[in-house]
Design an enzyme around this catalytic site. Sequence first.
Site, PDB file in Angstrom:
ATOM      1  N   CYS A 138      84.906  83.025  82.519  1.00 21.35           N
ATOM      2  CA  CYS A 138      84.055  81.836  82.472  1.00 21.35           C
ATOM      3  C   CYS A 138      84.791  80.639  83.044  1.00 21.35           C
ATOM      4  O   CYS A 138      85.633  80.032  82.360  1.00 21.35           O
ATOM      5  CB  CYS A 138      83.621  81.564  81.032  1.00 21.35           C
ATOM      6  SG  CYS A 138      82.628  80.070  80.832  1.00 21.35           S
ATOM      7  N   CYS A 141      84.066  77.416  81.127  1.00 19.58           N
ATOM      8  CA  CYS A 141      84.783  77.302  79.854  1.00 19.58           C
ATOM      9  C   CYS A 141      86.260  76.955  80.054  1.00 19.58           C
ATOM     10  O   CYS A 141      86.828  76.166  79.293  1.00 19.58           O
ATOM     11  CB  CYS A 141      84.697  78.618  79.074  1.00 19.58           C
ATOM     12  SG  CYS A 141      83.055  79.321  78.943  1.00 19.58           S
ATOM     13  N   ASP A 142      86.901  77.544  81.054  1.00 15.58           N
ATOM     14  CA  ASP A 142      88.362  77.539  81.123  1.00 15.58           C
ATOM     15  C   ASP A 142      88.956  76.795  82.311  1.00 15.58           C
ATOM     16  O   ASP A 142      90.181  76.723  82.441  1.00 15.58           O
ATOM     17  CB  ASP A 142      88.867  78.992  81.155  1.00 15.58           C
ATOM     18  CG  ASP A 142      88.436  79.770  79.925  1.00 15.58           C
ATOM     19  OD1 ASP A 142      88.299  79.154  78.859  1.00 15.58           O
ATOM     20  OD2 ASP A 142      88.231  80.995  80.041  1.00 15.58           O
TER      21      ASP A 142
END
Length: 413
Positions: A138, A141-142
């Site tokens: 992701c 997300c990261d």
Amino acid sequence: MTKQREYYDVAIIGGGAAGLTAAIYCGRARLKTILFEKALPGGLATYTSEIENYPGFPEPIAGTELMKRFEKQAKRFGVDIKLTAIKAVKLDDAEKVVSTFRTDYAAKAVIVAAGGKPRLTGATGEAAFLYDKGISFCATCDAAFYTDKTVLVIGSGDAAIEEAMFLTKFAKRVKVSVIHDEGILDANEVAKEHAFANDRLEFIWNTMVHEFKGEERLTQVVLKNIKTNELIPVDVDGCFLFIGYLPDTDLYQGQLNMNSRGYLPTNEHMETNIPGVFAAGDVRDKVLRQVATAVGDGAIAGVTAERYLAETAYFEQQIMGDNKLTLVYCWNPVDPLCRTLMGDVERLKDKYHEKLKVVVVDMYKSTKIAERLGITQAPAVALINNRQVCYRSGAPAVDIGGVETEIAATCSE
């Protein structure tokens, strides 16, 4: 430890676009609904930094933002959302059971919208670095974690290329391993054009992952050239896998029918092989897996679940739930023969009114109740005694004389 038990009309497994849409429809229908999501509501859509093809949003919208709107709408209709993993399911009874670690949730209908799980490369060392140790799935997300660092993206489809471009906003360098020859990507033309124009992207052609290396965290990915077998060590701070997804259907093995790849076949009503169990979204065997198609699946599944519950209640209360002998007339009001036979049914109703109950089922609107009685074509009649079909007559013609003889014999007992 004795488990708690809670009761719902509908249990939805999976909180992605399909599950949340089904929840909106069920909640709006005043059904007591619970939705289970093992991570954060939104599913795989939250992995996407920009969604450009969802109708109604002329400007790109972040997947997380779009899914937050879905979640807010579901909660507005009273849907309970549990952020927990499902440990087991039992689907083949009239009362289905969805079990978490602490609680069993009984439901009259279940919608499986569990989505997909990222496909892995299977390369040596992969398991040691999954998720928080260097391998991620992701970018949304990261990405911030890799600010001013070097990352490697595996894949060449829409998700891989779009997320690689998103990573260039944070990472110092983004390298992309592509299995194809130079210049060939599996992404759409717009994504390809933008990717080739981005000077922070570096493509490594004709390669696939051979090995992941590192100590506590991933520090190197060894690529293998599929044409020359040359091993290419790439020093990285992190690696993102975008090589597709597999349906998250392991939990349903042995209960729901699935194809060789693990996807769940359904009909156009999202019905599976088990009555009262529906499937929607990426777990379905279908052509296109997008937010838009997941929403369509979820809407259909929610409406069909509502109808299933209404028809089940009607079947139990009006057809099977009376001590009286019950005559069920299944008809199609646009069919002349059906309209003619209605007069005979009314005559039987008047003649045996003290001991006979008559229920008329309109097969033009729905065939589901008739099918529960083993009837697939109108006109047809079924005689119910002690919750059992004791007589049935139908296509090509209803034997009214035979029906009346059976009624008279049963009433005289």
